[in-house]
Structures are given as structure tokens and as C-alpha cells.
Motif scaffolding. Structure first.
Motif, PDB file in Angstrom:
ATOM      1  N   LEU A 105       0.832  -1.197   0.000  1.00  0.00           N
ATOM      2  CA  LEU A 105       0.000   0.000   0.000  1.00  0.00           C
ATOM      3  C   LEU A 105       0.873   1.256   0.000  1.00  0.00           C
ATOM      4  CD1 LEU A 105      -2.990   0.866   0.203  1.00  0.00           C
ATOM      5  CD2 LEU A 105      -2.672   0.999   2.666  1.00  0.00           C
ATOM      6  N   PRO A 106       0.798   2.113  -1.041  1.00  0.00           N
ATOM      7  CA  PRO A 106       1.655   3.306  -1.100  1.00  0.00           C
ATOM      8  C   PRO A 106       1.062   4.469  -0.329  1.00  0.00           C
ATOM      9  CG  PRO A 106       0.365   3.147  -3.098  1.00  0.00           C
ATOM     10  CD  PRO A 106      -0.002   1.940  -2.261  1.00  0.00           C
ATOM     11  N   ALA A 107       1.892   5.486  -0.056  1.00  0.00           N
ATOM     12  CA  ALA A 107       1.432   6.684   0.637  1.00  0.00           C
ATOM     13  C   ALA A 107       2.227   7.871   0.142  1.00  0.00           C
ATOM     14  CB  ALA A 107       1.592   6.522   2.151  1.00  0.00           C
ATOM     15  N   GLY A 108       1.563   9.066   0.073  1.00  0.00           N
ATOM     16  CA  GLY A 108       2.210  10.294  -0.358  1.00  0.00           C
ATOM     17  C   GLY A 108       1.360  11.037  -1.362  1.00  0.00           C
ATOM     18  N   GLY A 109       1.573  12.332  -1.498  1.00  0.00           N
ATOM     19  CA  GLY A 109       0.847  13.113  -2.486  1.00  0.00           C
ATOM     20  C   GLY A 109      -0.259  13.956  -1.882  1.00  0.00           C
ATOM     21  N   ARG A 110      -1.172  14.438  -2.736  1.00  0.00           N
ATOM     22  CA  ARG A 110      -2.256  15.309  -2.311  1.00  0.00           C
ATOM     23  C   ARG A 110      -3.332  14.529  -1.565  1.00  0.00           C
ATOM     24  NH1 ARG A 110      -2.914  20.419  -4.919  1.00  0.00           N
ATOM     25  NH2 ARG A 110      -1.079  20.949  -6.173  1.00  0.00           N
ATOM     26  N   THR A 111      -4.395  15.258  -1.141  1.00  0.00           N
ATOM     27  CA  THR A 111      -5.439  14.653  -0.306  1.00  0.00           C
ATOM     28  C   THR A 111      -6.815  14.810  -0.971  1.00  0.00           C
ATOM     29  OG1 THR A 111      -4.150  15.367   1.602  1.00  0.00           O
ATOM     30  CG2 THR A 111      -6.366  14.539   2.030  1.00  0.00           C
ATOM     31  N   PRO A 112      -7.271  13.828  -1.754  1.00  0.00           N
ATOM     32  CA  PRO A 112      -8.582  13.897  -2.405  1.00  0.00           C
ATOM     33  C   PRO A 112      -9.697  13.390  -1.478  1.00  0.00           C
ATOM     34  CG  PRO A 112      -7.402  11.973  -3.169  1.00  0.00           C
ATOM     35  CD  PRO A 112      -6.490  12.652  -2.190  1.00  0.00           C
ATOM     36  N   LEU A 113     -10.035  14.158  -0.464  1.00  0.00           N
ATOM     37  CA  LEU A 113     -10.985  13.714   0.558  1.00  0.00           C
ATOM     38  C   LEU A 113     -12.377  13.499  -0.013  1.00  0.00           C
ATOM     39  CD1 LEU A 113     -11.611  13.058   3.482  1.00  0.00           C
ATOM     40  CD2 LEU A 113     -11.850  15.502   3.945  1.00  0.00           C
ATOM     41  N   ALA A 114     -12.857  14.400  -0.863  1.00  0.00           N
ATOM     42  CA  ALA A 114     -14.199  14.261  -1.433  1.00  0.00           C
ATOM     43  C   ALA A 114     -14.305  12.982  -2.256  1.00  0.00           C
ATOM     44  CB  ALA A 114     -14.536  15.476  -2.288  1.00  0.00           C
ATOM     45  N   GLU A 115     -13.278  12.706  -3.045  1.00  0.00           N
ATOM     46  CA  GLU A 115     -13.287  11.488  -3.860  1.00  0.00           C
ATOM     47  C   GLU A 115     -13.310  10.245  -2.974  1.00  0.00           C
ATOM     48  OE1 GLU A 115     -12.321  14.777  -6.333  1.00  0.00           O
ATOM     49  OE2 GLU A 115     -11.496  14.146  -4.390  1.00  0.00           O
ATOM     50  N   ALA A 116     -12.624  10.311  -1.842  1.00  0.00           N
ATOM     51  CA  ALA A 116     -12.615   9.164  -0.928  1.00  0.00           C
ATOM     52  C   ALA A 116     -14.000   8.907  -0.342  1.00  0.00           C
ATOM     53  CB  ALA A 116     -11.607   9.410   0.194  1.00  0.00           C
ATOM     54  N   LEU A 117     -14.691   9.959   0.037  1.00  0.00           N
ATOM     55  CA  LEU A 117     -16.019   9.782   0.618  1.00  0.00           C
ATOM     56  C   LEU A 117     -17.024   9.311  -0.433  1.00  0.00           C
ATOM     57  CD1 LEU A 117     -16.129  12.904   2.969  1.00  0.00           C
ATOM     58  CD2 LEU A 117     -15.675  10.522   3.583  1.00  0.00           C
ATOM     59  N   LEU A 118     -16.867   9.780  -1.678  1.00  0.00           N
ATOM     60  CA  LEU A 118     -17.731   9.276  -2.757  1.00  0.00           C
ATOM     61  C   LEU A 118     -17.483   7.787  -2.989  1.00  0.00           C
ATOM     62  CD1 LEU A 118     -17.530  12.216  -5.340  1.00  0.00           C
ATOM     63  CD2 LEU A 118     -19.562  11.474  -4.070  1.00  0.00           C
ATOM     64  N   LYS A 119     -16.221   7.388  -2.972  1.00  0.00           N
ATOM     65  CA  LYS A 119     -15.890   5.975  -3.131  1.00  0.00           C
ATOM     66  C   LYS A 119     -16.457   5.156  -1.981  1.00  0.00           C
ATOM     67  CE  LYS A 119     -13.543   2.654  -5.194  1.00  0.00           C
ATOM     68  NZ  LYS A 119     -13.828   2.240  -6.581  1.00  0.00           N
ATOM     69  N   THR A 120     -16.381   5.708  -0.769  1.00  0.00           N
ATOM     70  CA  THR A 120     -16.923   5.026   0.401  1.00  0.00           C
ATOM     71  C   THR A 120     -18.425   4.820   0.268  1.00  0.00           C
ATOM     72  OG1 THR A 120     -15.194   5.944   1.829  1.00  0.00           O
ATOM     73  CG2 THR A 120     -17.214   5.185   2.900  1.00  0.00           C
ATOM     74  N   ALA A 121     -19.134   5.852  -0.182  1.00  0.00           N
ATOM     75  CA  ALA A 121     -20.586   5.742  -0.367  1.00  0.00           C
ATOM     76  C   ALA A 121     -20.923   4.667  -1.392  1.00  0.00           C
ATOM     77  CB  ALA A 121     -21.160   7.093  -0.790  1.00  0.00           C
ATOM     78  N   ASP A 122     -20.142   4.586  -2.469  1.00  0.00           N
ATOM     79  CA  ASP A 122     -20.384   3.561  -3.488  1.00  0.00           C
ATOM     80  C   ASP A 122     -20.172   2.156  -2.924  1.00  0.00           C
ATOM     81  OD1 ASP A 122     -20.980   5.482  -5.353  1.00  0.00           O
ATOM     82  OD2 ASP A 122     -18.963   5.536  -6.226  1.00  0.00           O
ATOM     83  N   VAL A 123     -19.089   1.972  -2.168  1.00  0.00           N
ATOM     84  CA  VAL A 123     -18.804   0.654  -1.592  1.00  0.00           C
ATOM     85  C   VAL A 123     -19.901   0.242  -0.615  1.00  0.00           C
ATOM     86  CG1 VAL A 123     -17.207  -0.635  -0.123  1.00  0.00           C
ATOM     87  CG2 VAL A 123     -16.322   0.868  -1.910  1.00  0.00           C
ATOM     88  N   LEU A 124     -20.331   1.154   0.242  1.00  0.00           N
ATOM     89  CA  LEU A 124     -21.385   0.835   1.212  1.00  0.00           C
ATOM     90  C   LEU A 124     -22.706   0.535   0.510  1.00  0.00           C
ATOM     91  CD1 LEU A 124     -20.661   3.470   4.011  1.00  0.00           C
ATOM     92  CD2 LEU A 124     -20.237   1.008   4.093  1.00  0.00           C
ATOM     93  N   ARG A 125     -23.002   1.284  -0.547  1.00  0.00           N
ATOM     94  CA  ARG A 125     -24.246   1.033  -1.284  1.00  0.00           C
ATOM     95  C   ARG A 125     -24.225  -0.336  -1.946  1.00  0.00           C
ATOM     96  NH1 ARG A 125     -24.444   5.507  -3.554  1.00  0.00           N
ATOM     97  NH2 ARG A 125     -23.231   5.007  -5.437  1.00  0.00           N
ATOM     98  N   LEU A 126     -23.090  -0.695  -2.529  1.00  0.00           N
ATOM     99  CA  LEU A 126     -22.974  -2.003  -3.175  1.00  0.00           C
ATOM    100  C   LEU A 126     -23.048  -3.128  -2.148  1.00  0.00           C
ATOM    101  CD1 LEU A 126     -22.521  -3.576  -5.770  1.00  0.00           C
ATOM    102  CD2 LEU A 126     -20.054  -3.292  -5.460  1.00  0.00           C
ATOM    103  N   GLU A 127     -22.381  -2.956  -1.004  1.00  0.00           N
ATOM    104  CA  GLU A 127     -22.422  -3.982   0.028  1.00  0.00           C
ATOM    105  C   GLU A 127     -23.821  -4.109   0.632  1.00  0.00           C
ATOM    106  OE1 GLU A 127     -20.120  -6.298   1.159  1.00  0.00           O
ATOM    107  OE2 GLU A 127     -19.229  -5.656  -0.724  1.00  0.00           O
ATOM    108  N   ARG A 128     -24.561  -3.021   0.667  1.00  0.00           N
ATOM    109  CA  ARG A 128     -25.922  -3.081   1.186  1.00  0.00           C
ATOM    110  C   ARG A 128     -26.809  -3.930   0.275  1.00  0.00           C
ATOM    111  NH1 ARG A 128     -26.673   2.029   1.433  1.00  0.00           N
ATOM    112  NH2 ARG A 128     -25.668   2.249   3.473  1.00  0.00           N
TER     113      ARG A 128
END
Length: 691
Positions: free
Chosen positions: A581-604
Motif C-alpha cells: 500500500l503506497p502513501a504520499g501526495g495530495r489529499t482527495p478527501l471528497a473522492e474518498a467519501l464518494l468511493k466510500t458511499a459507493d462501496v457501502l451502497r454495493l455492500e448493502r
């Protein structure tokens, strides 16, 4: 069409065929676990096994397959007369469905007779039917825990005891337990794993010629099953005769002091737990000797037995890949084998005649010409090597001041991205955490829930087909209506209707989904913190493996979010995904929360009954895209409105804090936990406190 594909027609599964055969020669070995990817003929070979086993004698009319040679058979249908009729029938292969109920496995009160005639009669379950046969569990790693407990009890005691619903019954339940599983779908509980005497890793052949032969045979079978079965009829009959001869010979095999010492040396060298490995290896070596027509255990017998009996017993934790070092095994066994005694009579010659000209001495599944490309020396497929402990590696220079420096670099447009990869430390045992309230998810071992197993807390009218009958409440519901239904006092049994049936409401435990959303940007001082986060997730995965949970991981850095670990219960796959797992660079927080919503919706959609807990690990910064922070808060508010239970762990460091993680928690409607560093122990404590 024949019921099953011929056992001897399966190509490229030599170790599996040998393990199954040895277990039928000596059932005391403890059965076989077959691990492998999908499409490798695991189920095909197991289902074909029963057709080559010699028939058995049973007492006629006995529902529990009692052996007429036993002086006092443990059967509820007994006692039997000394001259009771005997019948011969094929060995049964009984399949235990993953979704079977406890009543179906153990047996229960014969409900129809109890309700209509007022008679208490026991109706046998699958364990009774499998006695002296094979109990097969496909996808055994997905078996519910309450069924695993039943199998453990039966395997340990050789009998099944039923004490429920006014029934008190005990009957013999000795069987060869065979399980197949795909490791990608989750691991097996250690208690059940140890109960399997032998284990085999199978993989699809990589040799093109062998793959062609597999396809050719399968198409021939589907085109003309009868002709295909006739083609292998002689091989099947030869295997049956050879197994029968080995079953008679195994009791005569001499396990010398030299052989016992070698077995002990091998087990000690591989640091297996307990003494079951020694016992199983000794039994398997004796069975292998009998399979080859010998009455003395040799070096080759011990080697074959150790390769099958030890791989799953040397694993210290679920992250360790199965398998053993065969070079080390050969060094331990050495070449100082004493001369075996010459067998009396013509036993060895007779065994060779029984084997037939086309049956290999080491492999029961095919003749030498049919096993080209699959010799004994062919390497076996192994799981990827898990990540190693990183306690001996440098922590790096990612302290608090370095974290702030990375933050500045993270927010500088056009800056050079500094990417690092941190390793996890040795995983540890985390404390138990639960999700609050009472759920209704899949049976597990974590959060409180209404499940199909557990203690009875009430009853409800039947609304579907499944469920356990609550007999007392059913009688109580029917009793007030007896006069109206024409039943006078003292006239006999009760008159029951379908509307009287009541199902038991049981409270037990469910499994959950723990979804981590981890900031892996430069502002997180990634090397040190990601090392601790990985360690915590691996530790939680180990705990989840034991409690049947799912765990997922989303990381975000640079210009997007990545589902680094899809929700899973597989420890091996999880460890491999987390290693790089790599680390470094900018912080795309909004994109992360959108991805989280998609994963939770699919798992639901995939698993609607499993309750999630979202754990967001970040300092709250958002530095990617226009109006980055505003967009992140808008997405967080939308996600919080869905009602998902969530937690924000604030990883901001330094003297001057911006408080962005607190703002994120408010928009997400999550619990906010200020945490200077994401230490592994602190992380699991925080998750526990969120329950």
C-alpha cells in the motif's frame, strides 16, 4: 447418465486422490480438507469417491447403519437380536449444505407424529445418515459457526447427542469428513481446521497438453456418459479391489520404533502444535503402506503422510501461507532407513495383483499414461507469501514536524510527489468491539442480534418456511381452540392448525463489516502512521477471521481513492493487498467519501443484513481539485444522511491545529475522536469505544 464423473478419470489431482483414498482406508485419520481455486474438480472428485468404495454390511432395518460385528451398537433402533438380518449396501456420501439448520444436521422430534398422534419420535439427521460413510461439506469455510460446533463435537466423540424438544437420543456418528473450500472466500476456524487429518492444495494445471486432456474427457463424458463410464469401468473396479485389500491389510502394518521416532522428529522440526499431528501422520503412513501392499512403514510412507498431514498444522496465524518445506522434510528423514521385514506369505504379490497393471503405486486416480505432466516431483501451487513483520525495520523520519512538512508539500501545486510504502508490524490480538443495538444480520460471533441460533427469547407466528418450531408456544396457541374444533376433554391428542405454529425467536451474535477509509497522503506523515494503521487492520482482520466479520480498506492519495481491500473475510488475500500500500501526495478527501458511499451502497445490496461501521482516519485536509474542502463537506453531509454508523479519527499533529477533522465529523454525523497519532493499540480502542 451415471450419477458421478468416474474417480479414475480425473486428471491432475494426484495428491487429492491419494489423501481421499488414505482417509477411506483408515477413517481414524480424520478426513480431508481440499483448498483450491474454483474450477479445479474438487467437488467432482469428492462426489465420485463413494462409487469406488467397497460396500459395507449393516443391520437390516436399522436407520443408523450399525455394524453387525459390533457387540453393542449405539443405535436408538436397538437392541438387536444376535441373529438379526444383515444387508449389504454402498457407502453413503452425505452432503451437508452450508445453510442447513441445526435440526436437519442433528435430527429432531418427528413433528408430524407429535402434532397428529401425540407420539414423541426421533427423526434422524444428516449425522446419523453419514455414520460409516462420508460427510461432505462444500464451501466448508462458509459454514455457520453453530454447525461447525456440531461437527467438532461429533468428530471428537464419534457420536451425536440430541437433548431438545423432549427428545433425548444418542447414536454413533463416525464418518470421514471431507471439506472443500476456495481460500478467496474466507478462512476456516482453527478448531475445525485442526480436525481435518489431511489437507491438500489444488490448482488448475498449467501444462497446455494436460488442460486439453481435461477438456477432452469432460466433453466426452457429457456427450455419452455411459460410454465414458464403461471406458473407465476396469480402472474403477481395480481401485475398489485395491482399497478393500488395503483396508484389510492396514491393521497388520508394523509401525516400528524407527518410524515413530522419525515421525516425532519431523513434527518437532516443523513446530506443529499439540500431538494430533504425530498421531495423524502415523495413521496416514500406515495407510500409505497398506495402500502399497506393505506391512511395514518406510521412509516414503512417512514422507507422503507428512506432506498431507502437516501443512495446515504449522501455521502460527491466518497470515501464514500453508505448506511445508519439502527439502527440510527430506533432510530430516535422511537415508538411514532400516531394511523392512519380508512379509509373510504372498500378501505383497496379492496386493500387486489387486492393484491392476494401470494403477500407480502412489497415485490412485489414473494410470501412468494418463498422468503425464503430473509426476510426484511437480511443484504445487502455493498462496502468495504474506507480509513479514517489520519490527526490525527503521521507523523512518516521519515524526510530527515531518508530517507538517509533508503537509506543505502536499498543498504545493506542481510539487514532486514523494511516495513511500510502509510495512505492518507483527499483528496482535485486538480487544473485542461490537456495533451498538440489536441487529438482524448473518450469524457470527461479534454484535448482538436476532439470529437463527442462540438462546430463545420469545416466539412469533410463522410467516415463512424456515425457522425452529417453538413447541411449547405452539401447544399453548392451539389449546384454547380445542373445544371449537370438536375435541372433548380426554379425547386424545390436540387438533393443530397451521395458524397455531410458533417459531422461536433467538438472540445470538452477528457478523459486521468494518470499513476503513484511510488518508494515505503526504500530510499524514505516511511512513510511520501507515505502518501503524496497517498493523491495526491486519490485527482486526485476524480477529474478524475468527468472528466471521468482513473488513474493507479504502485509501486516498494523489488524485483519487482506491478500494485497496474489497470487503472480505479472507486473511491471505487481505494481507497480500495491504503489503504494498503506497502513501504520499495530495489529499482527495471528497473522492474518498464518494468511493466510500459507493462501496457501502454495493455492500448493502450484496449483503443487506450486515451492519457496517465506517472508520475514517484523516487530519481533515482536502487539497485536490477546486473548492476541495467545500466539496468534501458536502459529500460528508450526504453520506451522514444515510445513517451509516461512522467514526472520524483526527490525525492532525503540531502546535497549531486547524480542526478540520472535527468539521468533517460534524458533517458526517460521526463520533469525533482527537488522536495525535494513529497507534495500533489506540485505533482498536477507539473502534471498540464506538460500539
Amino acid at each position: 447418465m451415471p450419477q458421478h464423473y468416474p474417480f479414475s478419470a480425473v486428471v491432475g489431482s494426484d495428491d487429492m486422490a491419494l489423501a481421499l483414498t488414505l482417509s477411506t482406508i483408515s477413517p481414524a485419520i480424520g478426513g480431508v480438507l481440499v483448498r483450491g481455486e474454483k474450477g479445479t474438480a474438487k467437488s467432482t472428485m469428492v462426489r465420485a469417491l463413494a462409487s469406488i468404495l467397497p460396500p459395507i454390511d449393516v443391520i437390516a432395518g436399522d436407520r443408523f447403519s450399525s455394524d453387525p460385528r459390533e457387540a453393542r451398537p449405539l443405535s436408538p433402533d436397538g437392541p438387536f437380536a444376535p441373529d438379526a438380518d444383515v444387508e449389504t449396501r454402498p457407502v453413503r456420501l452425505v452432503e451437508l449444505p452450508v445453510g442447513a439448520t441445526e435440526d436437519r444436521v442433528l435430527g429432531s422430534l418427528h413433528l408430524e407424529k407429535a402434532l397428529s398422534e401425540g407420539v414423541t419420535e426421533y427423526e434422524p439427521g444428516l449425522l446419523a445418515r453419514a455414520h460409516r460413510g462420508i460427510l461432505y461439506v462444500d464451501e466448508v469455510n462458509l459454514l455457520h459457526d453453530h454447525l461447525v460446533d456440531l461437527l467438532l463435537d461429533a468428530a471428537a466423540m464419534g457420536r451425536s447427542t440430541v437433548e431438545r424438544d423432549g427428545v433425548s437420543v444418542e447414536h454413533a456418528a463416525r464418518f470421514v469428513l471431507v471439506g472443500t473450500m476456495n481460500p478467496e472466500e474466507g478462512e476456516l476456524r482453527p478448531q475445525l481446521l485442526d480436525r481435518f487429518g489431511l489437507t491438500v492444495e489444488v490448482a488448475a494445471p498449467r501444462d497446455p497438453a494436460t488442460r486439453v486432456e481435461v477438456v477432452r474427457r469432460r466433453l466426452a463424458y457429457e456427450t455419452d456418459p455411459d460410454a465414458f463410464a464403461a471406458r473407465f469401468a476396469d480402472d474403477e473396479a481395480s481401485l475398489t479391489d485395491r482399497i478393500q485389500a488395503a483396508q484389510k491389510l492396514v491393521e497388520q502394518v508394523d509401525l516400528s520404533d524407527w518410524a515413530l521416532l522419525k515421525i516425532a522428529e519431523v513434527c518437532a522440526a516443523f513446530e506443529v502444535d499439540g500431538m494430533r499431528a504425530d498421531i495423524v501422520t502415523a495413521r496416514a503412513a500406515s495407510a500409505h503402506a497398506a495402500w502399497n501392499g506393505r506391512t511395514a512403514v518406510t521412509r516414503d510412507d512417512i514422507r507422503a503422510a507428512a506432506r498431507l498431514a502437516l501443512p495446515h498444522r504449522r501455521r502460527r496465524n491466518p497470515f501464514d501461507a500453508p505448506g511445508i518445506d519439502e527439502d527440510l522434510l527430506d533432510r530430516i528423514l535422511g537415508d538411514d532407513e532400516p531394511e523392512p521385514p519380508v512379509p509373510d506369505g504372498d500378501g505383497e504379490a496379492e496386493a500387486d495383483e489387486d492393484a491392476g497393471p494401470d494403477v500407480s503405486a502412489d497415485t490412485p486416480s489414473a494410470s501412468p499414461s494418463e498422468r503425464q505432466g503430473h509426476g510426484e516431483g511437480e511443484p504445487q501451487a502455493q498462496n502468495p507469501t504474506p507480509p513479514q513483520a517489520a519490527s526490525d525495520q527503521a521507523q523512518g523520519e516521519a515524526d510530527s514536524s515531518a508530517g507538517e512538512a509533508d503537509s506543505s508539500a502536499d498543498q504545493t501545486a506542481g510539487g514532486t510527489e514523494d511516495v513511500t510504502v510502509a510495512s505492518a508490524q507483527q499483528p496482535y490480538r485486538p480487544k473485542l468491539f461490537t456495533v451498538g443495538g440489536t441487529g438482524a444480520g448473518e450469524s457470527g460471533r461479534r454484535s448482538r442480534a436476532i439470529t437463527e441460533t442462540g438462546r430463545r427469547i420469545g416466539a412469533a407466528p410463522r410467516t415463512g418456511q424456515g425457522g425452529s418450531i417453538h413447541l411449547t408456544e405452539t401447544i399453548r396457541a392451539a389449546a384454547p381452540h380445542q373445544l371449537a374444533r370438536g375435541r372433548a376433554t380426554g379425547s386424545g391428542g390436540l387438533d393443530f392448525r397451521a395458524s397455531d405454529l410458533r417459531l422461536a425467536i433467538k438472540e445470538g451474535h452477528e457478523s459486521n463489516l468494518i470499513l476503513f477509509c484511510v488518508d494515505a497522503s503526504g500530510s499524514m506523515a505516511a511512513r510511520r502512521r501507515m505502518e501503524q494503521v496497517k498493523t491495526a487492520i491486519l490485527s482486526l482482520l485476524m480477529d474478524a477471521y475468527q468472528r466471521r466479520d468482513k473488513v474493507g480498506l479504502i485509501t486516498f492519495r494523489a488524485d483519487g481513492a482506491d478500494l485497496a481491500l474489497p470487503p472480505t473475510g479472507s486473511i491471505d488475500i487481505a494481507a497480500a493487498r495491504l503489503a504494498d500500500l503506497p502513501a504520499g501526495g495530495r489529499t482527495p478527501l471528497a473522492e474518498a467519501l464518494l468511493k466510500t458511499a459507493d462501496v457501502l451502497r454495493l455492500e448493502r445490496v450484496r449483503d443487506p443484513r450486515r451492519r457496517p461501521l465506517l472508520v475514517v482516519i484523516t487530519d481533515g485536509r482536502a487539497t485536490y481539485g477546486d473548492r476541495a474542502l467545500e466539496r468534501a463537506h458536502q459529500v460528508a453531509a450526504h453520506l451522514g444522511a444515510t445513517g451509516v454508523a461512522s467514526l472520524v479519527i483526527d490525525c492532525e499533529t503540531g502546535k497549531f491545529k486547524m480542526g478540520l477533522a472535527l468539521q468533517l465529523a460534524d458533517h458526517l454525523m460521526a463520533e469525533y475522536v482527537p488522536l495525535g497519532e494513529v497507534s495500533a493499540s489506540a485505533l482498536t480502542e477507539v473502534v471498540k469505544g464506538a460500539a
